[in-house]
Design a protein around this motif. Structure first.
Motif, PDB file in Angstrom:
ATOM      1  N   ARG A   1      58.252 -12.613 -85.956  1.00 47.59           N
ATOM      2  CA  ARG A   1      59.161 -11.550 -85.519  1.00 47.59           C
ATOM      3  C   ARG A   1      59.620 -11.749 -84.074  1.00 47.59           C
ATOM      4  O   ARG A   1      59.621 -10.831 -83.265  1.00 47.59           O
ATOM      5  N   LEU A   2      60.058 -12.984 -83.769  1.00 48.12           N
ATOM      6  CA  LEU A   2      60.530 -13.318 -82.429  1.00 48.12           C
ATOM      7  C   LEU A   2      62.042 -13.123 -82.330  1.00 48.12           C
ATOM      8  O   LEU A   2      62.746 -13.156 -83.332  1.00 48.12           O
ATOM      9  N   GLY A   3      62.509 -12.955 -81.099  1.00 41.06           N
ATOM     10  CA  GLY A   3      63.942 -12.830 -80.853  1.00 41.06           C
ATOM     11  C   GLY A   3      64.600 -14.193 -80.731  1.00 41.06           C
ATOM     12  O   GLY A   3      63.924 -15.230 -80.707  1.00 41.06           O
ATOM     13  N   PRO A   4      65.928 -14.224 -80.643  1.00 40.74           N
ATOM     14  CA  PRO A   4      66.648 -15.491 -80.599  1.00 40.74           C
ATOM     15  C   PRO A   4      66.289 -16.371 -79.397  1.00 40.74           C
ATOM     16  O   PRO A   4      66.276 -17.593 -79.515  1.00 40.74           O
ATOM     17  N   VAL A   5      65.968 -15.784 -78.249  1.00 40.25           N
ATOM     18  CA  VAL A   5      65.630 -16.587 -77.066  1.00 40.25           C
ATOM     19  C   VAL A   5      64.314 -17.324 -77.287  1.00 40.25           C
ATOM     20  O   VAL A   5      64.192 -18.525 -77.013  1.00 40.25           O
ATOM     21  N   GLN A   6      63.318 -16.612 -77.831  1.00 46.72           N
ATOM     22  CA  GLN A   6      62.021 -17.242 -78.094  1.00 46.72           C
ATOM     23  C   GLN A   6      62.140 -18.275 -79.226  1.00 46.72           C
ATOM     24  O   GLN A   6      61.556 -19.362 -79.147  1.00 46.72           O
TER      25      GLN A   6
ATOM     26  N   ILE B   1      72.372 -18.235 -86.431  1.00 48.00           N
ATOM     27  CA  ILE B   1      71.593 -18.516 -87.648  1.00 48.00           C
ATOM     28  C   ILE B   1      71.027 -17.218 -88.199  1.00 48.00           C
ATOM     29  O   ILE B   1      71.106 -16.947 -89.400  1.00 48.00           O
ATOM     30  N   LEU B   2      70.466 -16.384 -87.320  1.00 47.81           N
ATOM     31  CA  LEU B   2      69.894 -15.109 -87.758  1.00 47.81           C
ATOM     32  C   LEU B   2      70.968 -14.194 -88.340  1.00 47.81           C
ATOM     33  O   LEU B   2      70.735 -13.529 -89.351  1.00 47.81           O
TER      34      LEU B   2
ATOM     35  N   LEU C   1      69.289 -11.648 -90.625  1.00 41.97           N
ATOM     36  CA  LEU C   1      67.991 -11.350 -90.033  1.00 41.97           C
ATOM     37  C   LEU C   1      68.131 -11.022 -88.546  1.00 41.97           C
ATOM     38  O   LEU C   1      67.159 -11.098 -87.797  1.00 41.97           O
ATOM     39  N   HIS C   2      69.322 -10.655 -88.096  1.00 43.01           N
ATOM     40  CA  HIS C   2      69.562 -10.463 -86.675  1.00 43.01           C
ATOM     41  C   HIS C   2      69.072  -9.121 -86.149  1.00 43.01           C
ATOM     42  O   HIS C   2      69.070  -8.897 -84.961  1.00 43.01           O
TER      43      HIS C   2
END
Length: 121
Positions: free
Chosen positions: A84-89, A104-105, A110-111
């Motif tokens: 459950r990480l964000g796009p930066v991670q 991609i998300l 899944l964004h």
């Protein structure tokens, strides 16, 4: 579809092409007559010679040579679902740009993290 203020509608494009190809008029004269550039007249004449339509073409590319590889997409989705990480991670872990991870998300819908699993209580 041509826009409302287009200098050459599909009907006029056909006229331009016929003047150059069938009647043998010089491209520069036809361009001056229809108040457009000579490369435009040349383009429509070449399409007419090739038997192509006088309609606008799509600007969508035929291929995407820089498309994100499938294994990277799968890794981003897998990490998103498991950790459950964000796009930066996700980008840091996968070696891609954060904007790419976000795209991609979004593509995989899944964004947005749901808030239902976050509340323990």
């Amino acid at each position: 579809m041509s826009h409302a203020n287009a200098a050459l509608t599909p009907r006029h494009r056909l006229k331009v092409a016929k003047l150059v190809v069938d009647d043998g008029h010089p491209i520069s004269e036809v361009a001056a007559r229809f108040q457009c550039s000579w490369p435009t007249v040349k383009r429509w004449a070449e399409r007419y010679r090739a038997g192509e339509t006088m309609q606008d073409r799509s600007s969508r590319p035929h291929t995407s040579p820089n498309k994100t590889p499938l294994h990277v997409v799968k890794r981003v989705v897998s990490l998103r679902l498991r950790k459950r990480l964000g796009p930066v991670q996700l980008a840091a872990l996968c070696g891609i740009a954060p904007s790419t991870a976000h795209q991609i998300l979004k593509r995989c819908q899944l964004h947005r993290l749901s808030y239902t699993g976050l509340l323990h209580g």
